[in-house]
Enzyme design. Structure first.
Site, PDB file in Angstrom:
ATOM      1  N   ARG A   1       0.880  -1.182   0.000  1.00  0.00           N
ATOM      2  CA  ARG A   1       0.000   0.000   0.000  1.00  0.00           C
ATOM      3  C   ARG A   1       0.905   1.215   0.000  1.00  0.00           C
ATOM      4  NH1 ARG A   1      -5.320   1.408   3.560  1.00  0.00           N
ATOM      5  NH2 ARG A   1      -6.102  -0.075   2.013  1.00  0.00           N
TER       6      ARG A   1
ATOM      7  N   HIS B   1      -7.382   0.380  -6.262  1.00  0.00           N
ATOM      8  CA  HIS B   1      -7.559  -0.498  -5.094  1.00  0.00           C
ATOM      9  C   HIS B   1      -8.171  -1.812  -5.589  1.00  0.00           C
ATOM     10  CE1 HIS B   1      -7.735  -1.655  -1.038  1.00  0.00           C
ATOM     11  NE2 HIS B   1      -8.655  -0.847  -0.547  1.00  0.00           N
TER      12      HIS B   1
ATOM     13  N   GLN C   1     -10.002  -4.451  -3.261  1.00  0.00           N
ATOM     14  CA  GLN C   1     -11.305  -4.021  -2.739  1.00  0.00           C
ATOM     15  C   GLN C   1     -12.417  -4.359  -3.729  1.00  0.00           C
ATOM     16  OE1 GLN C   1     -12.092  -2.150   0.347  1.00  0.00           O
ATOM     17  NE2 GLN C   1     -14.041  -3.016  -0.292  1.00  0.00           N
TER      18      GLN C   1
ATOM     19  N   ASP D   1     -17.546   6.649  -1.503  1.00  0.00           N
ATOM     20  CA  ASP D   1     -16.277   6.557  -0.792  1.00  0.00           C
ATOM     21  C   ASP D   1     -16.047   7.903  -0.108  1.00  0.00           C
ATOM     22  OD1 ASP D   1     -13.756   5.713   0.087  1.00  0.00           O
ATOM     23  OD2 ASP D   1     -12.758   6.182  -1.808  1.00  0.00           O
TER      24      ASP D   1
ATOM     25  N   CYS E   1     -16.369   1.065   0.688  1.00  0.00           N
ATOM     26  CA  CYS E   1     -15.165   0.296   1.041  1.00  0.00           C
ATOM     27  C   CYS E   1     -14.766   0.490   2.488  1.00  0.00           C
ATOM     28  CB  CYS E   1     -14.022   0.670   0.108  1.00  0.00           C
ATOM     29  SG  CYS E   1     -13.466   2.386   0.256  1.00  0.00           S
TER      30      CYS E   1
ATOM     31  N   ARG F   1     -12.985  -9.153   1.986  1.00  0.00           N
ATOM     32  CA  ARG F   1     -11.589  -8.826   1.656  1.00  0.00           C
ATOM     33  C   ARG F   1     -10.706 -10.051   1.929  1.00  0.00           C
ATOM     34  NH1 ARG F   1     -10.032  -3.592   1.874  1.00  0.00           N
ATOM     35  NH2 ARG F   1      -8.142  -4.413   0.897  1.00  0.00           N
TER      36      ARG F   1
END
Ligand code: CP
Ligand code: NVA
Length: 332
Positions: free
Chosen positions: A112, A139, A142, A236, A276, A304
């Site tokens: 990340r 991402h 996700q 988001d 998310c 996840r």
């Protein structure tokens, strides 16, 4: 469509979803389905026993760290988590040095970080698969979990109408890529000045055409138009990690982009709501929606684990389950 084999993803990187073909993306999701069912049935096979996975987090994380760390452990691998400033890239270590040293220690690297160019550089030096655990641009893990969750909730991915309301950020980019590969009708609505890059939209349209997925892609500034008749509504945070100094300005600029019951009323009556997380109740979504009956955020977060177990196992060379290959073949 591509030739799919049980080991077609072995040794590959996952830096963005467009690294995959539609069949390969489906294989990851169907592998997650098969592995999740096997785990629930008591099959706790550890196909990565004796291996190690480095998990490097240069931004905060709760869900991603938990799910990669536990996922690697459940697969039998040692998760080497480096979530501080004192480890992988400390003391000015060049990306090349970190990659070339990790090549001696681990069989996979999860990163990340901020710039997509950093994970691309890491992957260029790494001899082992590199997995994007979020960058400023994408991402992918996700969205794999999100689409797995939609399938579990009885939604057929191909042709699904998905609406994303909010910042044209890493999540918006990745919904566009995933939707293009899965043949969805993807609508994105962002405030003026916060739109997805037009070049990314073009890449998604080009991928949809090249693979013949039938995806429809629409980007604009009108949340109601995006949500109209949608099967799923996503949002988001308005202020992503790294954008904190813009928070006050963004609060003003995003007025009208909050997901409310009124906005949800324009979606299909059985529409689902997803996020998310972390969420900011009262900013991008109100409690009546995110804590209401249409919300499936906890299933989404829980998946996840399963999506990333599938990614790690396939990229690190574990053959895909036959059930997963059969499921992909049956979807064509
Ligand atoms: N959704 C997500 O990636 O959560 P974290 O930032 O907590 O990992
Ligand atoms: N867009 C958000 C996603 C967090 C999971 C961020 O990058 O901070």
């Amino acid at each position: 469509m591509s030739d799919l084999t049980s080991t077609c993803l072995a040794g590959r990187d996952l830096l963005r979803l467009l690294d995959l073909t539609p069949d390969e993306m489906s294989l990851v999701i169907q592998t997650a389905v098969a592995q999740k069912a096997a785990w629930a049935a008591g099959d706790h096979d550890a196909p990565l026993a004796g291996k190690a996975v480095a998990i490097i987090l240069e931004k905060p994380s709760f869900r991603t760290r938990s799910s990669f760390e536990i996922g690697a452990a459940r697969l039998g691998a040692h998760p080497l988590v480096m979530a501080d400033d004192h480890s992988a890239f400390s003391r000015g270590a060049p990306v090349k040095d970190t990659a070339c040293i990790l090549n001696h220690f681990v069989e996979g690297i999860v990163l990340r970080t901020f710039a997509q160019s950093k994970i691309e550089e890491l992957a260029s030096w790494a001899d082992v698969p590199v997995i994007n655990a979020l960058t400023d641009s994408y991402h992918p893990c996700q969205i794999l979990a999100d689409f797995l969750t939609l399938q579990e909730h009885g939604r057929r991915l191909k042709g699904l109408k998905i609406a994303y309301v909010g910042d044209g950020n890493n999540m918006a980019n990745t919904y566009l890529e995933g939707g293009a590969l899965m043949g969805m009708d993807v609508r994105v609505a962002s405030p003026s000045g916060y739109e997805v890059e037009p070049s990314l939209v073009e890449q998604c349209r080009e991928a949809a055409a090249r693979f013949g997925t039938g995806a429809q892609i629409a980007v604009g500034n009108d949340p109601v138009a995006a949500v109209d008749g949608a099967d799923v509504v996503f949002t988001d945070t308005w202020t992503s990690m790294g954008d904190e100094d813009q928070h006050a300005r963004r609060l003003a600029d995003f007025q009208g982009f909050c997901v409310t019951p009124e906005l949800m009323s324009h979606a299909d009556r059985d529409a689902l709501f997803m996020h998310c997380l972390p969420a900011h109740r009262g900013e991008e979504v109100v409690p009546e929606v995110i804590d209401g009956p249409q919300s499936i955020i906890y299933d989404e977060a829980g998946n996840r684990l399963h999506a990333q177990k599938a990614v790690m196992s396939l990229l690190l060379g574990v053959p895909a389950p036959q059930d997963a290959l059969d499921a992909v073949a049956s979807m064509r």
